[in-house]
Design an enzyme around this catalytic site. Structure first.
Site, short mmCIF file in Angstrom:
data_model
loop_
_atom_site.label_atom_id
_atom_site.label_comp_id
_atom_site.label_asym_id
_atom_site.label_seq_id
_atom_site.Cartn_x
_atom_site.Cartn_y
_atom_site.Cartn_z
N ASP A 9 0.83 -1.20 0.00
CA ASP A 9 0.00 0.00 0.00
C ASP A 9 0.87 1.26 0.00
O ASP A 9 2.05 1.22 0.37
CB ASP A 9 -0.86 0.06 1.28
CG ASP A 9 -1.98 -0.98 1.29
OD1 ASP A 9 -2.00 -1.85 0.40
OD2 ASP A 9 -2.81 -0.91 2.21
N HIS A 153 4.05 -2.02 2.95
CA HIS A 153 3.96 -0.67 2.41
C HIS A 153 5.23 -0.34 1.61
O HIS A 153 6.33 -0.50 2.12
CB HIS A 153 3.79 0.36 3.54
CG HIS A 153 2.49 0.20 4.27
ND1 HIS A 153 2.31 -0.73 5.28
CD2 HIS A 153 1.29 0.83 4.14
CE1 HIS A 153 1.07 -0.65 5.73
NE2 HIS A 153 0.43 0.28 5.06
ZN LIG Z 1 -2.51 3.32 3.16
#
Ligand SMILES: [Zn+2]
Length: 181
Positions: A9, A153
């Site tokens: 993400d 991430h």
């Molecule tokens: Zn996010």
């Protein structure tokens, strides 16, 4: 364990995403990137590379805000803007992971309007906290069963408690070693 679903993400990030793509490519792994559309538009070459290398590029958001803090109208507009930016890069998402995985009452309706499947995760690495790759591997190891969706991430989102995604990169390399072993 032979098969995990690695998801990233908050990217693309001009420094970290290419390095993560290198690591995935070296291990012949494919992943899913839930991108911030604004960042995707700013780093379109990275998005094109991810697509060309067989990764899935899917929707995270345009502005990284909890859906519960947006009105239905604002949420619709954010999603429309994000999808328009991605369409300009020939990316047409089928899946949507909302910021922080938070959904509001309107989220499912907007997902349906755009044929987006809402996605969560099974294993949270908490990589945004800045833990070392080894401690993330130790913490997540027991939950890494076949087909588990792993949250990582490749960019720094709001609230990230680290300066970069170096430990995420190392975690991917360690995991790749275990997956190919
Ligand atoms: Zn996010």
């Amino acid at each position: 364990m032979r098969h995990l679903r690695l998801t990233f993400d908050d990217g693309p990030d001009p420094v970290w995403t290419p390095r993560i793509l290198d690591a995935l490519s070296a291990a012949s792994l494919r992943a899913t990137f839930f991108v911030i559309a604004k960042r995707a538009a700013a780093h379109s070459a990275i998005v094109r590379r991810a697509c060309a290398e067989g990764h899935a590029v899917e929707l995270h958001c345009d502005a990284h805000i909890r859906h519960t803090e947006l009105s239905p109208h604002e949420g619709r507009e954010d999603t429309r803007r994000a999808l328009a930016r991605l369409a300009a890069l020939d990316v047409r998402p089928a899946r949507w992971r909302t910021p922080w995985g938070v959904q509001a009452a309107w989220t499912a309706d907007v997902a349906r309007e755009h044929n987006l499947e809402l996605c969560h995760w099974d294993v949270d690495t908490h990589d945004w906290r800045g833990d070392s790759a080894e401690s993330m591997l130790a913490a997540t190891g027991p939950s890494l069963r076949d087909d588990a969706v792993v949250l990582l991430h490749d960019g720094l989102g709001p609230g990230a408690r680290r300066e970069g995604c170096g430990e995420t990169l190392r975690y991917v390399r360690l995991l790749a070693g275990e997956l190919t072993a």
